[in-house]
Design an enzyme around this catalytic site. Structure first.
Site, short mmCIF file in Angstrom:
data_model
loop_
_atom_site.label_atom_id
_atom_site.label_comp_id
_atom_site.label_asym_id
_atom_site.label_seq_id
_atom_site.Cartn_x
_atom_site.Cartn_y
_atom_site.Cartn_z
N ARG A 1 -5.69 -2.13 5.77
CA ARG A 1 -6.17 -3.17 6.53
C ARG A 1 -5.97 -2.74 8.34
O ARG A 1 -5.11 -2.00 8.48
CB ARG A 1 -4.95 -4.34 6.45
CG ARG A 1 -5.14 -5.01 5.05
CD ARG A 1 -3.96 -6.05 5.02
NE ARG A 1 -2.70 -5.46 5.03
CZ ARG A 1 -1.66 -5.54 5.94
NH1 ARG A 1 -2.11 -6.21 7.14
NH2 ARG A 1 -0.32 -5.41 6.28
N TYR B 1 -13.06 -1.81 2.50
CA TYR B 1 -11.83 -1.39 1.94
C TYR B 1 -11.06 -2.64 1.54
O TYR B 1 -10.82 -3.57 2.65
CB TYR B 1 -10.99 -0.37 2.55
CG TYR B 1 -9.77 -0.29 2.26
CD1 TYR B 1 -9.45 0.52 1.21
CD2 TYR B 1 -8.77 -0.93 2.68
CE1 TYR B 1 -8.32 0.94 0.54
CE2 TYR B 1 -7.36 -0.66 2.22
CZ TYR B 1 -7.16 0.13 1.03
OH TYR B 1 -5.95 0.32 0.41
N LYS C 1 -5.12 -11.58 1.40
CA LYS C 1 -4.58 -11.90 2.42
C LYS C 1 -5.15 -12.85 3.38
O LYS C 1 -4.25 -13.84 3.96
CB LYS C 1 -4.28 -10.54 3.32
CG LYS C 1 -3.56 -9.26 2.58
CD LYS C 1 -2.17 -9.66 2.04
CE LYS C 1 -1.44 -8.63 1.49
NZ LYS C 1 -0.03 -8.92 1.37
N HIS D 1 4.69 -14.56 1.52
CA HIS D 1 4.18 -13.07 1.32
C HIS D 1 5.28 -12.80 0.29
O HIS D 1 6.29 -12.14 0.62
CB HIS D 1 4.33 -12.54 2.43
CG HIS D 1 3.67 -11.10 2.21
ND1 HIS D 1 4.12 -10.00 3.03
CD2 HIS D 1 3.11 -10.34 1.19
CE1 HIS D 1 3.51 -8.84 2.69
NE2 HIS D 1 2.90 -8.95 1.51
N SER E 1 6.27 -4.53 4.07
CA SER E 1 5.52 -3.41 3.31
C SER E 1 6.56 -2.31 3.10
O SER E 1 7.38 -2.03 3.97
CB SER E 1 4.38 -2.83 4.11
OG SER E 1 3.48 -4.02 4.25
N ALA E 2 6.31 -1.51 1.94
CA ALA E 2 7.21 -0.14 1.91
C ALA E 2 8.44 -0.39 1.46
O ALA E 2 9.43 0.34 1.61
CB ALA E 2 6.88 0.85 2.97
N CYS E 3 8.62 -1.75 0.99
CA CYS E 3 10.32 -2.13 0.70
C CYS E 3 10.46 -2.38 -0.95
O CYS E 3 11.32 -2.81 -1.41
CB CYS E 3 10.74 -3.16 1.28
SG CYS E 3 11.02 -2.68 3.16
N GLY E 4 9.09 -1.87 -1.71
CA GLY E 4 9.30 -2.11 -3.01
C GLY E 4 9.12 -3.40 -3.76
O GLY E 4 9.93 -3.72 -4.55
N LYS E 5 8.43 -4.30 -3.28
CA LYS E 5 8.16 -5.55 -3.63
C LYS E 5 7.84 -5.43 -5.20
O LYS E 5 8.12 -6.21 -6.23
CB LYS E 5 7.16 -6.32 -2.93
CG LYS E 5 7.68 -7.84 -2.53
CD LYS E 5 7.13 -8.48 -1.56
CE LYS E 5 5.81 -8.82 -1.63
NZ LYS E 5 4.71 -8.80 -0.69
N THR E 6 6.68 -4.62 -5.70
CA THR E 6 6.00 -4.48 -6.57
C THR E 6 7.09 -4.16 -7.71
O THR E 6 7.23 -4.38 -8.93
CB THR E 6 4.70 -3.68 -6.71
OG1 THR E 6 3.87 -4.40 -5.94
CG2 THR E 6 4.03 -3.58 -8.04
N ASN E 7 7.80 -3.15 -7.25
CA ASN E 7 8.78 -2.41 -7.98
C ASN E 7 10.01 -3.55 -8.62
O ASN E 7 10.47 -3.69 -9.50
CB ASN E 7 9.54 -1.34 -7.45
CG ASN E 7 8.77 -0.08 -7.43
OD1 ASN E 7 7.68 -0.03 -7.86
ND2 ASN E 7 9.17 0.90 -6.58
N ASP F 1 3.12 -10.27 -5.17
CA ASP F 1 2.76 -10.34 -3.55
C ASP F 1 2.51 -11.80 -2.80
O ASP F 1 3.21 -11.69 -1.76
CB ASP F 1 1.35 -9.52 -3.35
CG ASP F 1 1.08 -9.43 -2.10
OD1 ASP F 1 1.82 -8.66 -1.38
OD2 ASP F 1 -0.11 -9.16 -1.44
N ARG G 1 -5.02 2.93 -3.76
CA ARG G 1 -4.81 1.65 -4.55
C ARG G 1 -5.26 1.47 -5.93
O ARG G 1 -6.15 2.27 -6.25
CB ARG G 1 -5.29 0.58 -3.98
CG ARG G 1 -5.02 0.39 -2.31
CD ARG G 1 -3.52 -0.71 -2.45
NE ARG G 1 -3.02 -0.59 -1.15
CZ ARG G 1 -1.79 -1.35 -0.74
NH1 ARG G 1 -1.34 -2.19 -1.62
NH2 ARG G 1 -1.27 -1.11 0.40
N GLY H 1 16.04 -0.22 -10.96
CA GLY H 1 16.53 -0.99 -11.96
C GLY H 1 17.99 -1.65 -11.60
O GLY H 1 18.21 -2.39 -12.09
O1 O2Y Z 1 -4.12 -1.77 2.94
C1 O2Y Z 1 -4.60 -2.89 2.20
O2 O2Y Z 1 -5.72 -3.12 2.30
C2 O2Y Z 1 -3.57 -3.44 1.42
S1 O2Y Z 1 -2.26 -4.07 2.05
C3 O2Y Z 1 -1.47 -4.89 0.75
C4 O2Y Z 1 -1.86 -4.95 -0.42
C5 O2Y Z 1 -1.47 -5.41 -1.66
C6 O2Y Z 1 -0.29 -6.12 -1.33
N1 O2Y Z 1 0.19 -6.26 -0.03
C7 O2Y Z 1 -0.20 -5.57 0.90
C8 O2Y Z 1 0.33 -5.75 2.21
O3 O2Y Z 1 -0.02 -5.14 3.10
O4 O2Y Z 1 1.26 -6.62 2.34
MN MN Z 2 1.62 -7.67 0.74
#
Ligand code: O2Y
Ligand code: MN
Length: 584
Positions: free
Chosen positions: A69, A197, A206, A226, A248-254, A275, A367, A494
């Site tokens: 993004r 992309y 988004k 979000h 981002s990068a804090c493990g939401k999907t996990n 998300d 991705r 877990g």
């Molecule tokens: O880099 C991208 O285009 C995707 S960013 C993204 C994708 C899935 C879920 N969350 C995010 C985010 O940046 O929060």
């Molecule tokens: Mn997101």
């Protein structure tokens, strides 16, 4: 496929602008999708993966300059600048339309325009909204098929007279200097150009489901957040739902797909979304949430059987991979998938790669686009038109020292303040500089489609609507606290289940808590630590609130809030003053 005059008139206008050679309406049928997959393979846009090992899966590579993004080129164009607010890039709509029209002019000559009708949310749900994306990318069509309910179903939902979000995407020359991701919230319109992309071009995600929808929610009395949504069933068979927002990068999907440690007994986590949550007040006085998406656009590196078994399983069929490495057997690989890298593969740039290459085989932001129905722990309520009722809302961040493992806000307004002051410290991998605090209110800083001061007020107002008789309780978690040697103090993954348990026990009034200046923290004995190797000192520190550290937080919070001027709600200022007083 439709007689909706608003659709047909808009389409003519966009055709005149972009001048495609052909226009193809996407009906969502397998026959049409298969033809597009074949065409994508024939032009090299897609690579068919090993049908036996990864049935129905494809790989796509984007341009080297088009891999994430682009926040600096993302705009919110409202008539008045202050309606976009200080956290968004802004340009007057007329000026932006004029500039973009020059870029779009004739940009689809020699290309096909695909008309992609889609629904965000389950068909027939009172939450759901329709969008139509015009795009010249097969990759976009096929991804939208996974991420949304796409095709004739959306036009049926729209009907003769329905309104929709008008989305225009053109790849143009993928020129980063002319790349724009633009939301016009007052016109229900999104224009994206010069990217091919993910987040820049899958306009339902988004751009619509957060930026445009947050503005819609503000105007219509609901919320687009979000947030992941998960259901937790305890051994007694009681099921509760929570929504959680993390940067981002804090493990939401996990967290959304967490597997509870067996030692805790018969607990089950089911994923409603990973998300985005659209949240409304239900007839029963609770907040109800749906996931408007139909798939996961997850980051591949670091996803493994160990870190997120469920996400990995979801990618094993009918998935599109973007910018991962291609193995010799027609499967895919990324850093962290397996301990040992393959001896040889083709990297995300299409070049020969071996472990000795000294480069990443997969792009760090590579991705997978995987259908939610593939996920072994997908919730049976995933398609529920009413959504699921929320018992708790959780905010979180990556903080080495300040935030304890978990705390509960004193009340709704305090919870909004906790969300509004959310922050995360950068990791070395992301920026080169560790420990830089980034403020990211409710994890919405890049995604709020209007003035964030008004957004805070909207949160406060939602909590005080008379019909919201049973609001969720609001919590904050921090899985990333470190000791003085810099080691993580909490195992995470877990074991975060133990924290979710405490949160739900608090919601049920089953456990007491200790009051601190920042909120209620667990009493040690109320956390179920069965089978966990954690010493008393560590636990004490994990749950501690250091007044000096929190006093040192205040100037940063004040500075951040100062940008909102008189848009900062009195309700937020009161919370800041109260925190300051409690810390004296
Ligand atoms: O880099 C991208 O285009 C995707 S960013 C993204 C994708 C899935 C879920 N969350 C995010 C985010 O940046 O929060
Ligand atoms: Mn997101």
């Amino acid at each position: 496929m439709t007689t909706n005059q608003k659709v047909l008139t808009w389409l003519e206008e966009m055709k005149a602008l972009t001048q495609p050679d052909n226009v193809v309406w996407i009906d969502g049928s397998e026959a049409q999708l298969n033809a597009l997959r074949e065409e994508g393979v024939s032009t090299g846009e897609l690579i068919k993966l090993n049908e036996e090992k990864l049935p129905g899966c494809y790989l796509h590579r984007t341009a080297e300059n088009d891999v994430a993004r682009v926040e600096d080129r993302t705009f919110i164009c409202t008539t008045k600048r202050e309606d976009a607010g200080p956290t968004n890039n802004w340009m007057a709509p007329a000026e932006m339309y004029a500039m973009l029209k020059e870029i779009y002019n004739g940009s689809m000559k020699g290309r096909t325009m695909y008309v992609v009708p889609y629904i965000m949310g389950p068909a027939g749900s009172p939450f759901s909204k329709v969008g139509i994306e015009l795009t010249d990318s097969i990759y976009v069509v096929l991804n939208m098929n996974i991420m949304t309910r796409m095709g004739q179903i959306a036009l049926d939902e729209l009907g003769e007279n329905g309104d929709f979000v008008k989305c225009l995407h053109a790849k143009c020359d993928v020129d980063p200097e002319k790349r724009y991701i633009v939301q016009f919230p007052e016109d229900n319109t999104i224009w994206s150009c010069n990217s091919a992309y993910g987040g820049n071009v899958l306009l339902g995600k988004k751009c619509f489901a957060l930026r445009i929808a947050s503005y819609m929610g503000y105007k219509e009395g609901w919320m687009a957040e979000h947030m992941l949504i998960l259901g937790l069933t305890n051994p007694a068979g009681e099921k509760k739902y929570v929504a959680a927002a993390f940067p981002s990068a804090c493990g939401k999907t996990n967290l959304a797909m967490l597997i509870p440690p067996e030692v805790l007994g018969d607990y089950k986590i089911e994923t409603v979304g990973d998300d985005i949550a659209w949240i409304r007040i239900g007839e029963d006085g609770r907040l109800w949430a749906i996931n408007p998406e139909a798939g996961f656009f997850g980051v591949a590196p670091g996803t493994s059987e160990k870190t997120n078994y469920n996400a990995l399983e979801a990618t094993k069929k009918n998935t599109i991979f973007t910018n991962v490495a291609l193995c010799d057997d027609g499967t895919v690989w990324w850093e962290g998938l397996t301990k040992e890298a393959p001896a040889h593969c083709i990297d995300w740039l299409g070049k020969e790669w071996t472990p000795e290459s000294g480069t990443k085989a997969a792009h760090p932001n590579s991705r997978f686009t995987a259908p939610a129905v593939n996920c072994p722990c997908i919730s049976p309520e995933f398609e529920a038109p009413k959504g699921v009722p929320l018992s708790a809302i959780i905010f979180g961040g990556r903080r080495a020292k300040s935030a304890p493992l978990v705390y509960q806000s004193f009340d709704w307004n305090h919870g909004v303040f906790v969300g509004a002051t959310m922050a995360s410290e950068t990791t070395a991998a992301a920026t080169g500089a560790t420990g830089v605090v980034r403020r990211d209110p409710m994890a919405m800083r890049p995604f709020c489609g209007y003035n964030m001061g008004d957004y805070f007020q909207h949160w406060i107002d939602m909590g005080h609507k008379p019909e919201l008789t049973n609001p969720p309780k609001i919590f904050h978690v921090n899985w990333f606290r470190r000791d003085d040697e810099g080691n993580f103090m909490w195992p995470g993954f877990g074991d975060n289940m133990r924290v979710l348990n405490w949160i739900l026990d608090r919601c049920d009034g089953k456990v007491d808590a200790a009051e601190t200046p920042i909120g209620y923290v667990p009493k040690k004995e109320d956390l179920n630590l069965a089978g966990l190797d954690i010493d008393d000192k560590t636990l004490t520190e994990l749950l501690s609130v250091d007044k000096d550290v929190w006093r040192a937080e205040l100037p940063g919070i004040k500075e951040y809030f100062s940008q909102f001027g008189d848009k900062l709600p009195a309700g937020i200022q009161e919370q800041l003053d109260a925190l300051e007083a409690r810390l004296k």
